[in-house]
Design a protein around this motif. Structure first.
Motif, PDB file in Angstrom:
ATOM      1  N   GLY A  11       0.813  -1.224   0.000  1.00 18.72           N
ATOM      2  CA  GLY A  11       0.000   0.000   0.000  1.00 18.72           C
ATOM      3  C   GLY A  11       0.838   1.262   0.000  1.00 18.72           C
ATOM      4  N   ILE A  12       2.061   1.183  -0.514  1.00 19.77           N
ATOM      5  CA  ILE A  12       2.961   2.356  -0.461  1.00 19.77           C
ATOM      6  C   ILE A  12       2.442   3.517  -1.311  1.00 19.77           C
ATOM      7  CG2 ILE A  12       4.485   1.642  -2.392  1.00 19.77           C
ATOM      8  CD1 ILE A  12       6.835   2.671  -0.538  1.00 19.77           C
ATOM      9  N   THR A  13       1.636   3.203  -2.348  1.00 19.41           N
ATOM     10  CA  THR A  13       1.126   4.285  -3.204  1.00 19.41           C
ATOM     11  C   THR A  13      -0.117   4.960  -2.621  1.00 19.41           C
ATOM     12  OG1 THR A  13      -0.134   2.624  -4.415  1.00 19.41           O
ATOM     13  CG2 THR A  13       1.993   3.255  -5.355  1.00 19.41           C
ATOM     14  N   GLN A  15      -2.547   6.751   0.615  1.00 18.50           N
ATOM     15  CA  GLN A  15      -2.360   7.902   1.519  1.00 18.50           C
ATOM     16  C   GLN A  15      -1.359   7.576   2.633  1.00 18.50           C
ATOM     17  OE1 GLN A  15      -5.442  10.615   3.886  1.00 18.50           O
ATOM     18  NE2 GLN A  15      -5.209   8.661   4.913  1.00 18.50           N
ATOM     19  N   ASP A  16      -1.630   6.514   3.396  1.00 16.60           N
ATOM     20  CA  ASP A  16      -0.783   6.217   4.557  1.00 16.60           C
ATOM     21  C   ASP A  16       0.605   5.761   4.131  1.00 16.60           C
ATOM     22  OD1 ASP A  16      -3.135   6.704   5.818  1.00 16.60           O
ATOM     23  OD2 ASP A  16      -3.250   4.805   6.901  1.00 16.60           O
ATOM     24  N   ASP A  66       1.142  -8.149  -5.550  1.00 18.33           N
ATOM     25  CA  ASP A  66      -0.296  -8.011  -5.274  1.00 18.33           C
ATOM     26  C   ASP A  66      -0.615  -8.859  -4.039  1.00 18.33           C
ATOM     27  OD1 ASP A  66      -2.940  -7.238  -7.283  1.00 18.33           O
ATOM     28  OD2 ASP A  66      -3.269  -8.412  -5.461  1.00 18.33           O
ATOM     29  N   LEU A  88      -0.282  -2.097   4.695  1.00 20.37           N
ATOM     30  CA  LEU A  88      -1.247  -1.003   4.496  1.00 20.37           C
ATOM     31  C   LEU A  88      -2.106  -1.224   3.257  1.00 20.37           C
ATOM     32  CD1 LEU A  88       1.211   1.984   5.106  1.00 20.37           C
ATOM     33  CD2 LEU A  88      -0.074   0.687   6.779  1.00 20.37           C
ATOM     34  N   GLY A  89      -1.755  -2.172   2.439  1.00 14.93           N
ATOM     35  CA  GLY A  89      -2.488  -2.398   1.194  1.00 14.93           C
ATOM     36  C   GLY A  89      -3.886  -2.919   1.489  1.00 14.93           C
ATOM     37  N   GLN A  91      -8.232  -2.973  -0.436  1.00  9.36           N
ATOM     38  CA  GLN A  91      -9.368  -2.338  -1.101  1.00  9.36           C
ATOM     39  C   GLN A  91     -10.027  -1.602   0.068  1.00  9.36           C
ATOM     40  OE1 GLN A  91     -12.059  -0.618  -1.997  1.00  9.36           O
ATOM     41  NE2 GLN A  91     -13.364  -2.324  -1.387  1.00  9.36           N
ATOM     42  N   SER A  92      -9.763  -0.312   0.192  1.00 10.12           N
ATOM     43  CA  SER A  92     -10.049   0.385   1.458  1.00 10.12           C
ATOM     44  C   SER A  92     -11.371   1.148   1.455  1.00 10.12           C
ATOM     45  CB  SER A  92      -8.898   1.336   1.771  1.00 10.12           C
ATOM     46  OG  SER A  92      -8.924   2.434   0.873  1.00 10.12           O
ATOM     47  N   TYR A 103     -13.721  -9.844  -3.846  1.00  8.99           N
ATOM     48  CA  TYR A 103     -12.394  -9.267  -4.096  1.00  8.99           C
ATOM     49  C   TYR A 103     -11.873  -8.582  -2.820  1.00  8.99           C
ATOM     50  CZ  TYR A 103      -8.707  -6.250  -5.732  1.00  8.99           C
ATOM     51  OH  TYR A 103      -7.487  -5.604  -5.864  1.00  8.99           O
ATOM     52  N   VAL A 107      -8.310  -9.523  -0.838  1.00  8.23           N
ATOM     53  CA  VAL A 107      -7.186  -8.599  -0.593  1.00  8.23           C
ATOM     54  C   VAL A 107      -7.042  -8.305   0.904  1.00  8.23           C
ATOM     55  CG1 VAL A 107      -6.248  -6.302  -1.090  1.00  8.23           C
ATOM     56  CG2 VAL A 107      -7.579  -7.502  -2.836  1.00  8.23           C
ATOM     57  N   SER A 132      -5.459  -2.426  10.845  1.00  7.87           N
ATOM     58  CA  SER A 132      -6.847  -2.724  11.242  1.00  7.87           C
ATOM     59  C   SER A 132      -7.627  -1.423  11.330  1.00  7.87           C
ATOM     60  CB  SER A 132      -6.855  -3.499  12.560  1.00  7.87           C
ATOM     61  OG  SER A 132      -6.401  -4.811  12.327  1.00  7.87           O
ATOM     62  N   TYR A 157     -16.037  -5.002   3.913  1.00  5.66           N
ATOM     63  CA  TYR A 157     -14.735  -4.456   4.311  1.00  5.66           C
ATOM     64  C   TYR A 157     -14.507  -4.677   5.812  1.00  5.66           C
ATOM     65  CZ  TYR A 157     -11.276  -0.885   5.578  1.00  5.66           C
ATOM     66  OH  TYR A 157     -10.178  -0.227   6.098  1.00  5.66           O
ATOM     67  N   LYS A 161     -11.631  -6.984   7.622  1.00  6.14           N
ATOM     68  CA  LYS A 161     -10.661  -6.417   8.572  1.00  6.14           C
ATOM     69  C   LYS A 161     -10.708  -7.157   9.908  1.00  6.14           C
ATOM     70  CE  LYS A 161      -8.508  -3.108   6.314  1.00  6.14           C
ATOM     71  NZ  LYS A 161      -7.050  -3.001   6.203  1.00  6.14           N
ATOM     72  N   ASN A 186     -10.788   6.951  11.408  1.00  5.15           N
ATOM     73  CA  ASN A 186     -10.631   7.656  10.122  1.00  5.15           C
ATOM     74  C   ASN A 186      -9.517   8.700  10.198  1.00  5.15           C
ATOM     75  OD1 ASN A 186     -13.347   6.571  10.384  1.00  5.15           O
ATOM     76  ND2 ASN A 186     -13.741   7.517   8.395  1.00  5.15           N
TER      77      ASN A 186
HETATM   78  P1  NAP Z   1      -5.609   3.945   0.291  1.00  4.51           P
HETATM   79  O1  NAP Z   1      -5.154   5.348   0.111  1.00  4.51           O
HETATM   80  O2  NAP Z   1      -6.863   3.482  -0.353  1.00  4.51           O
HETATM   81  O3  NAP Z   1      -4.401   3.002  -0.214  1.00  4.51           O
HETATM   82  C1  NAP Z   1      -4.582   1.637  -0.386  1.00  4.51           C
HETATM   83  C2  NAP Z   1      -3.302   1.044  -0.925  1.00  4.51           C
HETATM   84  O4  NAP Z   1      -3.494  -0.372  -1.100  1.00  4.51           O
HETATM   85  C3  NAP Z   1      -2.873   1.583  -2.294  1.00  4.51           C
HETATM   86  O5  NAP Z   1      -1.463   1.681  -2.339  1.00  4.51           O
HETATM   87  C4  NAP Z   1      -3.349   0.494  -3.244  1.00  4.51           C
HETATM   88  O6  NAP Z   1      -2.615   0.417  -4.439  1.00  4.51           O
HETATM   89  C5  NAP Z   1      -3.054  -0.742  -2.410  1.00  4.51           C
HETATM   90  N1  NAP Z   1      -3.770  -1.921  -2.850  1.00  4.51           N
HETATM   91  C6  NAP Z   1      -5.086  -2.054  -3.165  1.00  4.51           C
HETATM   92  N2  NAP Z   1      -5.363  -3.296  -3.569  1.00  4.51           N
HETATM   93  C7  NAP Z   1      -4.197  -3.990  -3.535  1.00  4.51           C
HETATM   94  C8  NAP Z   1      -3.822  -5.314  -3.874  1.00  4.51           C
HETATM   95  N3  NAP Z   1      -4.704  -6.181  -4.352  1.00  4.51           N
HETATM   96  N4  NAP Z   1      -2.525  -5.680  -3.703  1.00  4.51           N
HETATM   97  C9  NAP Z   1      -1.600  -4.789  -3.257  1.00  4.51           C
HETATM   98  N5  NAP Z   1      -1.899  -3.507  -2.925  1.00  4.51           N
HETATM   99  C10 NAP Z   1      -3.182  -3.117  -3.069  1.00  4.51           C
HETATM  100  O7  NAP Z   1      -5.728   3.587   1.839  1.00  4.51           O
HETATM  101  P2  NAP Z   1      -5.148   4.365   3.122  1.00  4.51           P
HETATM  102  O8  NAP Z   1      -6.149   5.375   3.536  1.00  4.51           O
HETATM  103  O9  NAP Z   1      -3.755   4.742   2.866  1.00  4.51           O
HETATM  104  O10 NAP Z   1      -5.234   3.206   4.212  1.00  4.51           O
HETATM  105  C11 NAP Z   1      -4.123   2.346   4.455  1.00  4.51           C
HETATM  106  C12 NAP Z   1      -4.610   1.088   5.173  1.00  4.51           C
HETATM  107  O11 NAP Z   1      -5.210   1.443   6.405  1.00  4.51           O
HETATM  108  C13 NAP Z   1      -5.669   0.274   4.433  1.00  4.51           C
HETATM  109  O12 NAP Z   1      -5.454  -1.072   4.744  1.00  4.51           O
HETATM  110  C14 NAP Z   1      -6.978   0.737   5.052  1.00  4.51           C
HETATM  111  O13 NAP Z   1      -7.955  -0.277   4.931  1.00  4.51           O
HETATM  112  C15 NAP Z   1      -6.534   0.949   6.477  1.00  4.51           C
HETATM  113  N6  NAP Z   1      -7.275   1.953   7.248  1.00  4.51           N
HETATM  114  C16 NAP Z   1      -7.428   3.214   6.753  1.00  4.51           C
HETATM  115  C17 NAP Z   1      -8.063   4.181   7.523  1.00  4.51           C
HETATM  116  C18 NAP Z   1      -8.234   5.579   7.022  1.00  4.51           C
HETATM  117  O14 NAP Z   1      -9.076   6.302   7.593  1.00  4.51           O
HETATM  118  N7  NAP Z   1      -7.488   6.021   6.039  1.00  4.51           N
HETATM  119  C19 NAP Z   1      -8.540   3.840   8.798  1.00  4.51           C
HETATM  120  C20 NAP Z   1      -8.339   2.540   9.266  1.00  4.51           C
HETATM  121  C21 NAP Z   1      -7.687   1.613   8.488  1.00  4.51           C
HETATM  122  P3  NAP Z   1      -3.064   1.263  -5.755  1.00  4.51           P
HETATM  123  O15 NAP Z   1      -2.498   2.652  -5.543  1.00  4.51           O
HETATM  124  O16 NAP Z   1      -2.419   0.515  -6.844  1.00  4.51           O
HETATM  125  O17 NAP Z   1      -4.557   1.257  -5.809  1.00  4.51           O
END
Ligand code: NAP
Ligand code: G4F
Length: 346
Positions: A11-13, A15-16, A66, A88-89, A91-92, A103, A107, A132, A157, A161, A186
């Protein structure tokens, strides 16, 4: 000088992933990130960190992979030999998880298991962070939510999780892995995906201000969330892996606000009345909703000595200011005759 620690991020690409990479590079880590092959570039959020691999001193390396591919997880561990893994990766998007439930589970749930299995078999001590989510509390049984609050997920989702959470605990207990769950509420930023409600609002408000958009279509305005700043939250992820013992931590601000209040704040900063621009659209309602999230991060405050620095007001201001700049650039393009169009689908 000792050898630099090596971190592997899925999930390097996202937000987090981008904020955590910045933090780890600043701390002297060698950072390895998993990216997916795509027909367009998806690395905008880490462009400012990336250098040509032939350039000396490069500490950020990208690898195709992946989360649905277990062989890939094992091969990456073998090749990179990381000290720490941050998963961090995902489908968020909660709304999308109702549309693509299988799907999402492949993931967000099985992806975690692939990594845990790869660590178990790699024969080296590797610390593991699982992203989480407060979505696991879903139909909350108590407020505020702590590490002890039972889960009641309300979406594919959230269910995925919960699976990832328990499998992380299970590998810690069964095999002694240093595996931690961050139960993050969030968190947003100017790098937040544009289909999450905070960014959807700040993007639309600023575009409306500059005459690039007329209406904003939203779903449930009554939902309440505990919104913090992503830059603060990635620090907590790192801190979890620096403790003597692994554990699970709620990361939250302890304040909750409704979507309506977010609209007041964002449009208010631009001296706009959101009621003149916002319309409700059933497309954005979910089959089941999480009405209220409010986290109690006392455990993290005490053990990790972590606390959020950015308030709700400061967060919205930061996002509005960044999106205003973006809208100004769009306006210049628009005036030069370029088509400025956004597809709204989530
Ligand atoms: P995000 O911006 O949606 O980023 C998700 C990342 O996962 C992207 O780099 C995406 O790659 C990658 N990804 C998606 N499907 C994948 C797959 N099949 N294999 C490998 N990589 C995949 O999410 P975020 O907000 O940074 O959140 C980071 C993590 O924290 C996630 O696990 C999310 O569920 C969790 N989380 C987020 C929040 C929040 O409020 N932001 C709160 C609690 C937990 P692409 O760029 O290629 O799409
Ligand atoms: O911004 P959201 O899509 O975030 P949601 O569903 O809370 O999920 C986010 O936070 C989770 C942590 O609790 C993460 F685990 C997850 O990965 C993600 O980052 O929606 C927030 C609220 C919801 O109640 C939603 O129904 O806003 C409501 N909402 C109202 N109109 C909308 C919209 N959400 C979206 N995305 N789009 C709307 O038009």
């Amino acid at each position: 000088m000792g050898k630099a620690k090596r971190a592997l991020l899925t999930g390097i690409t996202g937000q987090d992933g981008s904020y955590l990479s910045e933090l780890l590079l600043k701390k002297g880590y060698e950072v390895h990130g998993v990216i997916r092959r795509s027909s367009t570039f998806g690395t905008d959020r880490i462009e400012h960190l990336y250098r040509d691999p032939h350039e000396s001193g490069t500490r950020l390396f990208l690898h195709y992979g992946d989360l649905t591919d277990g062989n890939n997880a094992a091969a990456l561990l073998q090749e990179i030999q990381p000290d720490e893994i941050y998963n961090l990766g995902a489908q968020s998007h909660v709304g999308v998880s109702f549309i693509n439930p299988v799907y999402t589970v492949e993931v967000d749930a099985l992806g975690v298991l692939h990594l845990l299995e790869a660590i178990r078999h790699c024969g080296r001590p590797v610390k593991f962070y699982q992203a989480s989510s407060s979505e696991m509390y879903g139909k909350v049984v108590e407020t505020p939510q702590t590490e002890k609050t039972p889960f009641h997920p309300r979406s594919p989702y959230g269910c995925a999780k919960v699976y990832g959470f328990w499998q992380t605990v299970n590998y810690r207990e069964a095999y002694g892995l240093f595996a931690c769950n961050g139960i993050l509420f969030n968190h947003e930023s100017p790098r937040r995906g544009e289909t999450f409600v905070s960014r959807k609002i700040t993007r639309a408000a600023t575009r409306i201000k500059l005459g690039l958009q007329k209406k904003l279509y939203l779903g449930n305005l009554d939902a309440r969330r505990d919104w913090g700043f992503a830059g603060d939250y990635v620090e907590a992820m790192w801190l979890m892996l620096q403790q003597k013992k692994p554990g699970d931590y709620v990361i939250a601000t302890g304040q909750t606000h409704s979507v309506r209040e977010l609209l007041d704040e964002a449009f208010g900063l631009l001296k706009l009345d959101w009621k003149k621009h916002v319309e409700q659209d059933d497309r954005y309602l979910r089959p089941a909703e999480v009405d209220l999230l409010l986290g109690d991060a006392s455990h993290a405050r005490k053990t990790l000595k972590w606390k959020p620095k950015v308030t709700f007001k400061k967060l919205v201001k930061m996002m509005v200011e960044a999106d205003l700049k973006l809208a100004e650039q769009e306006k210049i393009l628009h005036q030069a005759g370029h088509r400025v169009h956004k597809t709204e689908y989530e």
